[in-house]
Design an enzyme around this catalytic site. Structure first.
Site, PDB file in Angstrom:
ATOM      1  N   SER A 377      -2.949   1.294 -11.679  1.00  0.00           N
ATOM      2  CA  SER A 377      -4.302   1.295 -11.121  1.00  0.00           C
ATOM      3  C   SER A 377      -4.218   1.389  -9.602  1.00  0.00           C
ATOM      4  O   SER A 377      -3.152   1.222  -8.999  1.00  0.00           O
ATOM      5  CB  SER A 377      -5.034   0.012 -11.518  1.00  0.00           C
ATOM      6  N   GLY A 493     -12.502  -2.965  -1.359  1.00  0.00           N
ATOM      7  CA  GLY A 493     -13.739  -2.394  -1.878  1.00  0.00           C
ATOM      8  C   GLY A 493     -13.474  -1.203  -2.786  1.00  0.00           C
ATOM      9  O   GLY A 493     -12.325  -0.834  -3.060  1.00  0.00           O
ATOM     10  N   HIS A 520      -6.474 -17.557  12.428  1.00  0.00           N
ATOM     11  CA  HIS A 520      -6.146 -17.289  13.829  1.00  0.00           C
ATOM     12  C   HIS A 520      -5.070 -18.236  14.370  1.00  0.00           C
ATOM     13  O   HIS A 520      -4.493 -17.997  15.431  1.00  0.00           O
ATOM     14  CB  HIS A 520      -7.401 -17.393  14.699  1.00  0.00           C
ATOM     15  N   ASP A 524      -2.537 -13.464  15.110  1.00  0.00           N
ATOM     16  CA  ASP A 524      -3.417 -12.987  16.183  1.00  0.00           C
ATOM     17  C   ASP A 524      -4.028 -11.635  15.811  1.00  0.00           C
ATOM     18  O   ASP A 524      -3.562 -10.951  14.893  1.00  0.00           O
ATOM     19  CB  ASP A 524      -2.632 -12.858  17.489  1.00  0.00           C
TER      20      ASP A 524
END
Length: 547
Positions: A377, A493, A520, A524
């Site tokens: 897939s 998506g 964070h 970075d």
């Protein structure tokens, strides 16, 4: 000798479990290795086997109920064995030396003397029951008996509001209600004096004085555990003459079962005649209820040719009833809420999104799937690309700890799978060493186990990075919450057909947006961007993943 079986810890994050199903009942013979029960953890429903042989003497947690790890789950021993000591004080109390027990007895006698003497025989002190596992205090919503009333065992004394619901509390004793210790609307801690039941003429002040030595009720008082269990059972339903179920203040009294049946059938309880005690609506009242026949409209009753009704038309009133229901959160759902909340509010998230040209990936997948017995897939290709990109950007394959950053030299990718109760994340170990077909077959196998609640805890542990794909649902772009202790998660998506510019010309292309959520503290912005550039290169040129 009887053995206590406690609620086991079946996963690394499990704090409490729910008994989904008992496979043995009290009185059954149990062999070592027999499956006692199916237990729902925060991650899956698992079979729990016995490590002891004997007869199942006691079940401490009923089907559908939850309890913390190490709570009493069951007792196994010899048939007919006395387990009262285990139920009252657990194994620890049973093992206390006789000298300690004697000392405790002396202390208890001293307490009774200090508290004003003994409670007379036949008098029962009813205390605020613990009606839920987290209940610390209760509020008396309403009293269904008043001082001076006769009380029979099984009568509903009061409605008590806990931290979770308002529940009916029934009496375990017969006698006259001599004293109410907590008035309607007032709250009190668990084990405070709720009421006193006994023979008429009892010196209530003396009983209250005798019960103040720590708020303990007499030895014959039933335990809070029994009260809690009894409150869950269907209440006894006695037949009296039919009366209305509404009190003077408009409150409708009905058993929990009757309320549930009425809600399911859409019956208005205010129109039901209760035949239970004090006009209380019980199960049979709902079963026998027949809605009154609707009156014919004025137009239907009017003879043919008669004039139309008056022009004084009543305004339209919308019909219908507001309704809602509460469903108990599963252990999985509660754990998801807790862990994602911890992640969202402890790790400073930021998000980076790129759009990937998927034309070459589509062509490559078509060629691969044209081979016999092979099927991969797009998600498999994304997982493989992530694994290879992580090897080139080890800063993304890290975990934050307060004093150190842990660099994982192995790549274990978690693949989010939607299940009925929420989200599970099976983990592909050493993903960077797997081929596309191996990734595809293992994802399929683990996802199937997850959906069937057969996945083992170790198959969901140890991820260093996570992929979440909602493309199959038509979602084009979204952000995810980091699956700690990972430093990043990729949201994938769907592939979209759209006009794109290639070589200075507008052509039909296929693109897919992916979003990287980063912690964070460890990753970075430039590091996350470089990771996505590498990922994009692999997806847009899949042949490089096979080199």
């Amino acid at each position: 000798m009887a053995e206590i079986i406690n609620m086991p810890r079946l996963s690394d994050t499990m704090e409490e479990g729910v008994v989904a199903k008992w496979l043995k009942k009290v009185g059954d013979k149990v062999e070592e290795g027999d499956i006692l029960a199916e237990i729902e953890t925060d991650k899956a429903t698992m079979e729990f086997e016995s490590f002891h042989e004997g007869t199942l003497l006691h079940i401490g947690i009923e089907e559908g109920d939850g309890a913390p790890v190490d709570s009493l789950l069951a007792i196994i021993g010899e048939e007919g064995e006395d387990i009262s000591g285990l139920l009252n004080g657990g194994a620890a109390s049973k093992e206390k030396p006789a000298s300690e027990e004697k000392e405790e007895t002396v202390e208890d006698d001293t307490t009774n003397e200090a508290s004003g003497g003994e409670i007379p025989e036949g008098v029962e002190v009813v205390t605020m029951p613990r009606l839920s596992d987290t209940m610390e205090e209760g509020t008396v919503a309403s009293w269904l008996k008043k001082v001076g009333d006769n009380v029979e065992e099984g009568d509903i004394l009061a409605e008590i509001e806990t931290d979770k619901a308002t529940m009916e509390f029934e009496s375990f004793y017969s006698g006259k209600l001599l004293h109410i210790g907590i008035e309607e609307g007032q709250s009190a801690p668990v084990d405070d004096v709720l009421a006193i039941i006994g023979p008429e003429g009892t010196d209530v002040d003396a009983v209250l004085a005798a019960s103040k030595g720590g708020g303990k009720a007499p030895a014959k008082k039933k335990t809070a555990e029994e009260a809690s269990r009894s409150s869950k059972e269907e209440k006894k339903e006695t037949t009296t003459s039919a009366t209305t179920a509404s009190s003077s203040n408009g409150r409708i009294f009905a058993s929990p079962l009757a309320k549930k049946m009425a809600e399911d059938k859409g019956i208005d309880l205010s129109k039901v005649k209760g035949t239970g005690e004090n006009g209380r609506i019980v199960k049979k009242d709902i079963e026998n209820y027949k809605a009154p026949a609707e009156s014919k409209s004025a137009a239907a009753e009017a003879p043919t040719g008669s004039p139309a009704p008056s022009a004084n038309v009543m305004p339209f009133v919308p019909a219908g009833e507001e309704s809602r229901e509460e469903k108990k959160n599963s252990q999985m759902r509660k754990t998801i809420a807790r862990r994602l909340g911890e992640s969202k509010f402890s790790a400073p998230h930021y998000y980076l999104t790129i759009e990937v040209d998927m034309d070459n990936a589509m062509a490559s997948r078509g060629q691969i799937n044209s081979l016999p017995d092979i099927k991969v897939s797009f998600n498999d290709m994304v997982v493989k690309a992530c694994a290879m990109a992580l090897k080139k950007h080890p800063q993304v394959n890290t975990s934050w700890k307060d004093d150190v950053t842990v660099y994982n030299h192995h790549v274990h990718i978690g693949v989010a799978v939607a299940v009925e109760d929420g989200l599970l994340v099976p983990v592909l170990k050493f993903t960077d060493q797997m081929s596309l077909t191996q990734i595809g077959s293992q994802v399929k196998e683990l996802a199937g186990k997850a959906r069937n609640k057969k996945i083992a805890p170790q198959e969901m542990e140890g991820s260093t990075f996570t992929v979440s794909n909602l493309g199959m649902f038509g979602i084009q772009e979204f952000t995810s919450i980091i699956n700690q202790p990972n430093s990043a998660i990729l949201s994938v998506g769907g592939i979209v057909e759209k006009p794109v510019v290639k070589n200075g010309e507008i052509v039909v292309g296929h693109t897919m947006k992916v979003t990287l959520a980063c912690d964070h503290r460890t990753v970075d912005g430039a590091t996350g961007a470089q990771f996505l550039q590498t990922l994009q290169a692999y997806l847009e040129n899949p042949v490089t993943m096979l080199a």
